[in-house]
Motif scaffolding. Structure first.
Motif, PDB file in Angstrom:
ATOM      1  N   GLY A   9       0.861  -1.191   0.000  1.00  0.00           N
ATOM      2  CA  GLY A   9       0.000   0.000   0.000  1.00  0.00           C
ATOM      3  C   GLY A   9       0.888   1.229   0.000  1.00  0.00           C
ATOM      4  O   GLY A   9       1.432   1.610   1.043  1.00  0.00           O
ATOM      5  N   GLY A  11      -0.007   4.445  -0.856  1.00  0.00           N
ATOM      6  CA  GLY A  11      -0.853   5.627  -1.026  1.00  0.00           C
ATOM      7  C   GLY A  11      -0.218   6.820  -0.344  1.00  0.00           C
ATOM      8  O   GLY A  11       1.012   6.915  -0.219  1.00  0.00           O
ATOM      9  N   ASN A  34       1.542  -2.328  -4.459  1.00  0.00           N
ATOM     10  CA  ASN A  34       0.303  -1.549  -4.352  1.00  0.00           C
ATOM     11  C   ASN A  34      -0.751  -2.187  -5.232  1.00  0.00           C
ATOM     12  O   ASN A  34      -0.440  -2.777  -6.268  1.00  0.00           O
ATOM     13  CB  ASN A  34       0.554  -0.094  -4.784  1.00  0.00           C
ATOM     14  N   ARG A  35      -2.020  -2.063  -4.804  1.00  0.00           N
ATOM     15  CA  ARG A  35      -3.115  -2.663  -5.587  1.00  0.00           C
ATOM     16  C   ARG A  35      -3.059  -2.191  -7.040  1.00  0.00           C
ATOM     17  O   ARG A  35      -3.146  -2.990  -7.961  1.00  0.00           O
ATOM     18  CB  ARG A  35      -4.455  -2.285  -4.952  1.00  0.00           C
ATOM     19  N   THR A  36      -2.886  -0.875  -7.217  1.00  0.00           N
ATOM     20  CA  THR A  36      -2.677  -0.343  -8.567  1.00  0.00           C
ATOM     21  C   THR A  36      -1.163  -0.206  -8.744  1.00  0.00           C
ATOM     22  O   THR A  36      -0.556   0.734  -8.220  1.00  0.00           O
ATOM     23  CB  THR A  36      -3.345   1.053  -8.709  1.00  0.00           C
ATOM     24  N   LYS A  39       1.115   3.060  -9.303  1.00  0.00           N
ATOM     25  CA  LYS A  39       1.433   4.015  -8.233  1.00  0.00           C
ATOM     26  C   LYS A  39       2.760   3.638  -7.561  1.00  0.00           C
ATOM     27  O   LYS A  39       3.617   4.495  -7.330  1.00  0.00           O
ATOM     28  CB  LYS A  39       0.304   4.018  -7.197  1.00  0.00           C
ATOM     29  N   LYS A  70      -5.994   0.981   3.931  1.00  0.00           N
ATOM     30  CA  LYS A  70      -7.029   1.528   4.814  1.00  0.00           C
ATOM     31  C   LYS A  70      -7.524   0.448   5.776  1.00  0.00           C
ATOM     32  O   LYS A  70      -7.532  -0.740   5.431  1.00  0.00           O
ATOM     33  CB  LYS A  70      -8.212   2.017   3.970  1.00  0.00           C
ATOM     34  N   PRO A  71      -7.977   0.849   6.971  1.00  0.00           N
ATOM     35  CA  PRO A  71      -8.415  -0.160   7.963  1.00  0.00           C
ATOM     36  C   PRO A  71      -9.459  -1.132   7.412  1.00  0.00           C
ATOM     37  O   PRO A  71      -9.406  -2.323   7.690  1.00  0.00           O
ATOM     38  CB  PRO A  71      -9.005   0.692   9.090  1.00  0.00           C
ATOM     39  N   MET A  97      -0.236   0.867  10.443  1.00  0.00           N
ATOM     40  CA  MET A  97      -0.552   2.280  10.706  1.00  0.00           C
ATOM     41  C   MET A  97      -2.056   2.506  10.665  1.00  0.00           C
ATOM     42  O   MET A  97      -2.519   3.644  10.601  1.00  0.00           O
ATOM     43  CB  MET A  97       0.167   3.166   9.689  1.00  0.00           C
ATOM     44  N   MET A 120       1.364   5.389  14.585  1.00  0.00           N
ATOM     45  CA  MET A 120       0.423   6.394  14.095  1.00  0.00           C
ATOM     46  C   MET A 120       1.210   7.570  13.534  1.00  0.00           C
ATOM     47  O   MET A 120       1.802   8.344  14.283  1.00  0.00           O
ATOM     48  CB  MET A 120      -0.475   6.844  15.259  1.00  0.00           C
TER      49      MET A 120
HETATM   50  N1  LIG Z   1      -3.689   9.929   5.781  1.00  0.00           N
HETATM   51  C1  LIG Z   1      -3.449  10.157   7.076  1.00  0.00           C
HETATM   52  O1  LIG Z   1      -3.378  11.288   7.562  1.00  0.00           O
HETATM   53  C2  LIG Z   1      -3.197   8.988   8.012  1.00  0.00           C
HETATM   54  C3  LIG Z   1      -2.753   9.253   9.319  1.00  0.00           C
HETATM   55  C4  LIG Z   1      -2.503   8.164  10.157  1.00  0.00           C
HETATM   56  C5  LIG Z   1      -2.716   6.867   9.705  1.00  0.00           C
HETATM   57  N2  LIG Z   1      -3.168   6.651   8.443  1.00  0.00           N
HETATM   58  C6  LIG Z   1      -3.384   5.271   8.021  1.00  0.00           C
HETATM   59  O2  LIG Z   1      -2.623   5.002   6.872  1.00  0.00           O
HETATM   60  C7  LIG Z   1      -3.273   3.983   6.113  1.00  0.00           C
HETATM   61  C8  LIG Z   1      -3.312   4.406   4.654  1.00  0.00           C
HETATM   62  O3  LIG Z   1      -4.042   5.612   4.543  1.00  0.00           O
HETATM   63  P1  LIG Z   1      -3.822   6.587   3.308  1.00  0.00           P
HETATM   64  O4  LIG Z   1      -4.373   7.894   3.696  1.00  0.00           O
HETATM   65  O5  LIG Z   1      -2.392   6.507   2.835  1.00  0.00           O
HETATM   66  O6  LIG Z   1      -4.766   5.883   2.208  1.00  0.00           O
HETATM   67  P2  LIG Z   1      -4.585   5.820   0.640  1.00  0.00           P
HETATM   68  O7  LIG Z   1      -3.897   7.030   0.121  1.00  0.00           O
HETATM   69  O8  LIG Z   1      -5.917   5.448   0.071  1.00  0.00           O
HETATM   70  O9  LIG Z   1      -3.586   4.581   0.423  1.00  0.00           O
HETATM   71  C9  LIG Z   1      -3.972   3.259   0.551  1.00  0.00           C
HETATM   72  C10 LIG Z   1      -3.211   2.474  -0.506  1.00  0.00           C
HETATM   73  O10 LIG Z   1      -3.460   1.087  -0.302  1.00  0.00           O
HETATM   74  C11 LIG Z   1      -3.554   0.495  -1.593  1.00  0.00           C
HETATM   75  N3  LIG Z   1      -4.259  -0.777  -1.483  1.00  0.00           N
HETATM   76  C12 LIG Z   1      -5.588  -0.995  -1.275  1.00  0.00           C
HETATM   77  N4  LIG Z   1      -5.839  -2.309  -1.208  1.00  0.00           N
HETATM   78  C13 LIG Z   1      -4.650  -2.942  -1.362  1.00  0.00           C
HETATM   79  C14 LIG Z   1      -4.259  -4.295  -1.386  1.00  0.00           C
HETATM   80  N5  LIG Z   1      -5.140  -5.298  -1.206  1.00  0.00           N
HETATM   81  N6  LIG Z   1      -2.957  -4.576  -1.600  1.00  0.00           N
HETATM   82  C15 LIG Z   1      -2.048  -3.587  -1.773  1.00  0.00           C
HETATM   83  N7  LIG Z   1      -2.354  -2.288  -1.760  1.00  0.00           N
HETATM   84  C16 LIG Z   1      -3.643  -1.959  -1.563  1.00  0.00           C
HETATM   85  C17 LIG Z   1      -4.286   1.506  -2.429  1.00  0.00           C
HETATM   86  O11 LIG Z   1      -4.058   1.234  -3.780  1.00  0.00           O
HETATM   87  P3  LIG Z   1      -4.849   1.960  -4.985  1.00  0.00           P
HETATM   88  O12 LIG Z   1      -3.807   2.825  -5.620  1.00  0.00           O
HETATM   89  O13 LIG Z   1      -5.290   0.831  -5.889  1.00  0.00           O
HETATM   90  O14 LIG Z   1      -6.006   2.713  -4.412  1.00  0.00           O
HETATM   91  C18 LIG Z   1      -3.662   2.811  -1.928  1.00  0.00           C
HETATM   92  O15 LIG Z   1      -2.522   3.164  -2.684  1.00  0.00           O
HETATM   93  C19 LIG Z   1      -4.657   3.792   6.734  1.00  0.00           C
HETATM   94  O16 LIG Z   1      -4.668   2.594   7.486  1.00  0.00           O
HETATM   95  C20 LIG Z   1      -4.835   4.976   7.625  1.00  0.00           C
HETATM   96  O17 LIG Z   1      -5.616   4.672   8.771  1.00  0.00           O
HETATM   97  C21 LIG Z   1      -3.398   7.685   7.577  1.00  0.00           C
END
Ligand SMILES: NC(=O)c1ccc[n+]([C@@H]2O[C@H](COP(=O)([O-])OP(=O)(O)OC[C@H]3O[C@@H](n4cnc5c(N)ncnc54)[C@H](OP(=O)(O)O)[C@@H]3O)[C@@H](O)[C@H]2O)c1
Length: 266
Positions: A9, A11, A34-36, A39, A70-71, A97, A120
Motif C-alpha cells: 500500500g 498511497g 500496491n493494488r494499482t 502508483k 485503509k483499515p 498504521m 500512528m
Molecule cells: N492519511 C493520514 O493522515 C493517516 C494518518 C494516520 C494513519 N493513516 C493510516 O494510513 C493507512 C493508509 O491511509 P492513506 O491515507 O495513505 O490511504 P490511501 O492514500 O488510500 O492509500 C492506501 C493504498 O493502499 C492500496 N491498497 C488498497 N488495497 C490494497 C491491497 N489489497 N494490496 C495492496 N495495496 C492496496 C491503495 O491502492 P490503490 O492505488 O489501488 O487505491 C492505496 O494506494 C490507513 O490505514 C490509515 O488509517 C493515515
C-alpha cells in the motif's frame, strides 16, 4: 541495517513513509507493492528503490513489512498473505498504521503470532516534520529501535503505550486538518482586512510554524508565550477576547474528543 523493508500500500501515508525510509537506508533495501501497481512503480522510479512486486512476495521476502492500506481493506489484504507469513522460517515484523486496529487485531487477521508494531503517523511525515507514535506486541527492544531509526527522517518518533495510541492519533494524526482550518481562517481574516490571498496565507502559515517552534524550543507554557504578545491595552488582547468569546479553546478540545469518540465507535 541489512534488512529488507516492504511496503504494502503506497498511497498517501505508505508513500510518505517509504520516502522517509529511503533517507535512512539504501533505497534498494526498500520493496513496494500496491493494488494499482502504477502508483508503486512511479514511487520506485522517484526513490530508486528495489523491485515493485506483489503483496505475497513482500510477505515471503521482507523482514519488516509496513501495512499501508485503509483499515477496512486490512482484513482482506491480510487474509491474502496469511499463508505466506505462516510458511516463513525467518522472523518477520509487521508494522501497522491503520487507525483503530490494535496489535492484537492485526495478529488475528494475519493469523500470526509474529511481532507487530503499531504506529500512528501524520501527513507532515512527508516533509520530515511529522509525528509518529509507536508501540509493539511480541517485539524486542532491538526491533523497536530499528523501527524508530528507520523512520527518524519522518520527524518526531516517540514510543507510547498502546492504550494511549487512539488519543495520540486524535491530536497529531487528525491535528493537521484542525490546524489547516485555523490557518485558512487566519488567512481569510487577513484577506478581509485587505491583504492579498497569497501573502495572507504565507504569513499565517509561517507564523504558525514559528509559534509551534517557540513552544517546542523554549519549553515555555503556551499561556506565557501568549502573554508575551499581549501588551496591556493593546490590539492582540482584543483578538484573544474574541477567540475566547467564540469558544475557541472549547472548539479545539471538542474536535479532539469527537475524533476520539469516533475512533472508539462511541
Ligand atoms: N492519511 C493520514 O493522515 C493517516 C494518518 C494516520 C494513519 N493513516 C493510516 O494510513 C493507512 C493508509 O491511509 P492513506 O491515507 O495513505 O490511504 P490511501 O492514500 O488510500 O492509500 C492506501 C493504498 O493502499 C492500496 N491498497 C488498497 N488495497 C490494497 C491491497 N489489497 N494490496 C495492496 N495495496 C492496496 C491503495 O491502492 P490503490 O492505488 O489501488 O487505491 C492505496 O494506494 C490507513 O490505514 C490509515 O488509517 C493515515
Amino acid at each position: 541495517m541489512s534488512t529488507t523493508f516492504g511496503f504494502i500500500g503506497t498511497g498517501n501515508m505508505g508513500g510518505a513513509l517509504a520516502k522517509a525510509a529511503c533517507r535512512a537506508v539504501p533505497p534498494k533495501q526498500v520493496v513496494l507493492a500496491n493494488r494499482t501497481p502504477a502508483k508503486a512503480e512511479a514511487l520506485a522510479e522517484e526513490l530508486g528503490t528495489g523491485i515493485v512486486t506483489t503483496n505475497e512476495d513482500i510477505a515471503a521476502q521482507c523482514d519488516l513489512i509496513f501495512l499501508g492500506v485503509k483499515p477496512q481493506v486490512m482484513p482482506q489484504m491480510l487474509a491474502g498473505i496469511a499463508d505466506t507469513l505462516a510458511r516463513r522460517e525467518k522472523q518477520v515484523v509487521l508494522a501497522t498504521m491503520a487507525a483503530g486496529l490494535t496489535c492484537q487485531r492485526i495478529g488475528e487477521l494475519a493469523r500470526t503470532g509474529c511481532p507487530i508494531i503499531r504506529f500512528m503517523p501524520n501527513t507532515p511525515v512527508a516533509l520530515g516534520a511529522g509525528v509518529v507514535q509507536y508501540c509493539g506486541k511480541y517485539v524486542t527492544q532491538e526491533q523497536m529501535d530499528d523501527f524508530a531509526a528507520l523512520l527518524a527522517p519522518a520527524g518526531l518518533v516517540d514510543p507510547l503505550d498502546e492504550g494511549l495510541m487512539d488519543a495520540a492519533s486524535c491530536v497529531s494524526g487528525c491535528g493537521p486538518a484542525f490546524a489547516d482550518l485555523f490557518l485558512e481562517a487566519l488567512a481569510d481574516g487577513g484577506v478581509a482586512c485587505g491583504l492579498p490571498r497569497d501573502k495572507a496565507m504565507r504569513y499565517a502559515a509561517q507564523m504558525l510554524e514559528g509559534a509551534a517552534r517557540m513552544a517546542l524550543e523554549s519549553g515555555q507554557h503556551p499561556g506565557a508565550l501568549k502573554d508575551a504578545v499581549c501588551s496591556p491595552g493593546g490590539t492582540t488582547i482584543q483578538g484573544v477576547r474574541k477567540l475566547e468569546e467564540s469558544g475557541f479553546r472549547a472548539a479545539a478540545m471538542n474536535a479532539v474528543i469527537a475524533a476520539y469518540e469516533k475512533t472508539l465507535g462511541l
